[in-house]
Scaffold this motif. Structure first.
Motif, PDB file in Angstrom:
ATOM      1  N   UNK A  15       0.836  -1.207   0.000  1.00  0.00           N
ATOM      2  CA  UNK A  15       0.000   0.000   0.000  1.00  0.00           C
ATOM      3  C   UNK A  15       0.870   1.258   0.000  1.00  0.00           C
ATOM      4  N   UNK A  16       1.905   1.280   0.811  1.00  0.00           N
ATOM      5  CA  UNK A  16       2.787   2.442   0.856  1.00  0.00           C
ATOM      6  C   UNK A  16       3.454   2.665  -0.495  1.00  0.00           C
ATOM      7  N   UNK A  17       3.868   1.585  -1.134  1.00  0.00           N
ATOM      8  CA  UNK A  17       4.503   1.710  -2.445  1.00  0.00           C
ATOM      9  C   UNK A  17       3.545   2.261  -3.492  1.00  0.00           C
ATOM     10  N   UNK A  18       2.251   2.044  -3.302  1.00  0.00           N
ATOM     11  CA  UNK A  18       1.264   2.479  -4.286  1.00  0.00           C
ATOM     12  C   UNK A  18       0.885   3.954  -4.144  1.00  0.00           C
ATOM     13  N   UNK A  19       1.312   4.601  -3.058  1.00  0.00           N
ATOM     14  CA  UNK A  19       0.875   5.974  -2.793  1.00  0.00           C
ATOM     15  C   UNK A  19       1.749   7.004  -3.498  1.00  0.00           C
ATOM     16  N   UNK A  20       1.161   8.176  -3.722  1.00  0.00           N
ATOM     17  CA  UNK A  20       1.915   9.319  -4.221  1.00  0.00           C
ATOM     18  C   UNK A  20       2.928   9.722  -3.148  1.00  0.00           C
ATOM     19  N   UNK A  21       4.217   9.788  -3.465  1.00  0.00           N
ATOM     20  CA  UNK A  21       5.217  10.167  -2.453  1.00  0.00           C
ATOM     21  C   UNK A  21       4.903  11.492  -1.766  1.00  0.00           C
ATOM     22  N   UNK A  22       4.284  12.430  -2.482  1.00  0.00           N
ATOM     23  CA  UNK A  22       3.943  13.706  -1.854  1.00  0.00           C
ATOM     24  C   UNK A  22       2.837  13.544  -0.822  1.00  0.00           C
ATOM     25  N   UNK A  23       1.919  12.608  -1.066  1.00  0.00           N
ATOM     26  CA  UNK A  23       0.869  12.334  -0.079  1.00  0.00           C
ATOM     27  C   UNK A  23       1.486  11.759   1.187  1.00  0.00           C
ATOM     28  N   UNK A  24       2.400  10.805   1.043  1.00  0.00           N
ATOM     29  CA  UNK A  24       3.058  10.228   2.217  1.00  0.00           C
ATOM     30  C   UNK A  24       3.865  11.287   2.956  1.00  0.00           C
ATOM     31  N   UNK A  25       4.496  12.182   2.222  1.00  0.00           N
ATOM     32  CA  UNK A  25       5.269  13.250   2.865  1.00  0.00           C
ATOM     33  C   UNK A  25       4.360  14.139   3.713  1.00  0.00           C
ATOM     34  N   UNK A  26       3.156  14.417   3.211  1.00  0.00           N
ATOM     35  CA  UNK A  26       2.218  15.216   3.998  1.00  0.00           C
ATOM     36  C   UNK A  26       1.758  14.452   5.234  1.00  0.00           C
TER      37      UNK A  26
END
Length: 445
Positions: free
Chosen positions: A397-408
């Motif tokens: 799931x983490x790999x599937x996310x937009x890196x900018x979303x995870x950064x937020x």
């Protein structure tokens, strides 16, 4: 005795307790689970769902003259393992839509997973299925190596045949293999807790080099890939997975030796590690691996927080005794249950950071921690917006996310939901860094 919860001593006591699944001599323990008789070929593969709400349905199917077998088995090596196709019941990871609140992930994991006379592996498989959960089982490789062949294990910095958690016997291996097979077919993950569980000074894992870690990992894999040869059970059904591909993460003994282990793990293609101590914030990467370590949660009745592991609760309650005052067993179990639930609510109503929990198949303090874990599973895994998943599924799931979303998401402090609400928080894109000013540091350090 109060113990600093940040001290990563997830097994160590003055006199080390029994391991999660095997005493110093597993052969001395009467295992009552019979050997497996059913073949993997008789199992059907599910299609799995997704992390989102609801799932799709397939359209009408054209008639086919002769359907292919549900499972095609390709044996690997001596037939201890086999390729049987994609793992059943894995949810499909989906990228968050703009403004969408993330689900609350909870990971239950087990160190040194194996089946013994307590039958806790099989019990928690049933608990997991009954509550819409999947889990991660960190197998100790020596639990698939019979005592009489112990010298096949050549631990780094120790003599051949040495192990601080013992080995197993034929019945114990058969029982453990059965649970591993069924667990994987149900969508659970099989990781590793390595082999001899050496901690502290004098050859403990904290003193191992990168190359010694690679050797330990290779041996852990080999014991899984050759359990038939080592037990003589040539006609037994195989484990239904290729362990070289299945193995993508681990937790080190006593949470020691992480620095060199992570270098070895990254070079061997691992995707995550769970050997550290974190706060309840969104995970990032360290050394190229997702840092999915256990976390600190409230400890009822204390001013400090506690690591999300049964062993650490025990040490802070009964000290070096794994069987303390029986009059306090129920209270101690309630403390662990309530602490984990407080941590869950803090995340669920706050930043939605995944909650990472670690345990052992043990009867410490009368089994009160097993009761506590089961009650937490029953309480949280059936809630709306909660996903009780394995580490593999969380990493997917983490790999599937937009890196900018995870950064937020990583900007949210422990227990803090976005002030403006989830929709505006995750709908707006992060502001670009001013020219000439480096961007925010990555979480990979």
């Amino acid at each position: 005795m109060a113990v600093n919860p940040r001290i990563a001593a997830t097994h160590r006591t003055a006199s080390p307790p029994e391991s999660a699944t095997a005493p110093k001599s597993v052969a001395a323990r009467a295992l009552v689970v019979a050997a497996v008789a059913a073949s993997v070929a008789g199992c059907t593969a599910g299609t799995g769902g997704s992390y989102g709400v609801g799932g799709g349905t397939s359209g009408p199917q054209k008639a086919k003259p002769a359907p292919a077998p549900k499972n095609v088995i390709r044996l690997i090596g001596d037939g201890s393992t086999a390729y049987t196709g994609a793992q059943p019941h894995l949810p499909r990871p989906e990228r968050l839509k703009p403004g969408q609140k993330p689900p609350q992930f909870v990971v239950f994991s087990w160190d040194g997973a194996g089946e013994d006379s307590q039958r806790l592996f099989s019990h928690f498989r049933k608990v997991s299925k009954a509550n819409n959960a999947t889990m991660t089982y960190f197998l100790s490789g020596v639990y698939l190596l019979p005592e009489e062949k112990r010298v096949l294990y050549k631990p780094p910095q120790h003599s051949p045949g040495r192990s601080d958690i013992g080995f197993n016997d034929a019945r114990g291996i058969a029982a453990t293999v059965k649970q591993l097979r069924l667990a994987w077919l149900e969508g659970n993950e099989i990781g590793t807790h390595f082999n001899g569980h050496f901690c502290g000074k004098g050859g403990g894992v904290g003193e191992w080099s990168v190359e010694e870690w690679k050797d330990e990992i290779a041996q852990a894999k080999q014991f899984v890939k050759s359990w038939k040869t080592n037990t003589g059970r040539k006609n037994a059904p195989p484990l239904p997975f290729d362990y070289d591909k299945e193995l993508i993460g681990a937790r080190t003994p006593c949470l020691e030796g992480r620095k060199n282990f992570m270098v070895a793990a990254r070079e061997l293609g691992f995707r995550y590690d769970s050997s550290g101590v974190n706060n309840q914030v969104w995970p990032g990467k360290k050394g190229g691996l997702w840092d999915l370590s256990m976390q600190l949660v409230p400890f009822p009745g204390h001013s400090y927080e506690q690591l999300t592991m049964d062993y650490n609760f025990m040490v802070n309650q009964s000290g070096t005794s794994s069987q303390g005052d029986p009059a306090k067993h129920e209270y101690w179990g309630d403390q662990m249950r309530d602490g984990l639930l407080m941590g869950f609510r803090r995340a669920y109503n706050g930043n939605r950071a995944p909650l990472i929990i670690g345990n052992h198949f043990e009867s410490w303090n009368g089994g009160t921690y097993m009761r506590a874990v089961e009650e937490v599973v029953e309480h949280v895994c059936t809630k709306a917006e909660v996903r009780c998943v394995s580490f593999r599924q969380l990493a997917d799931w983490l790999d599937a996310q937009d890196p900018q979303t995870l950064a937020k998401l990583r900007t949210l402090a422990v227990g803090k939901a976005p002030k403006q609400g989830w929709a505006p928080f995750l709908s707006a894109r992060p502001a670009p860094a001013p020219r000439g000013v480096p961007g925010a540091p990555t979480a990979d350090r």
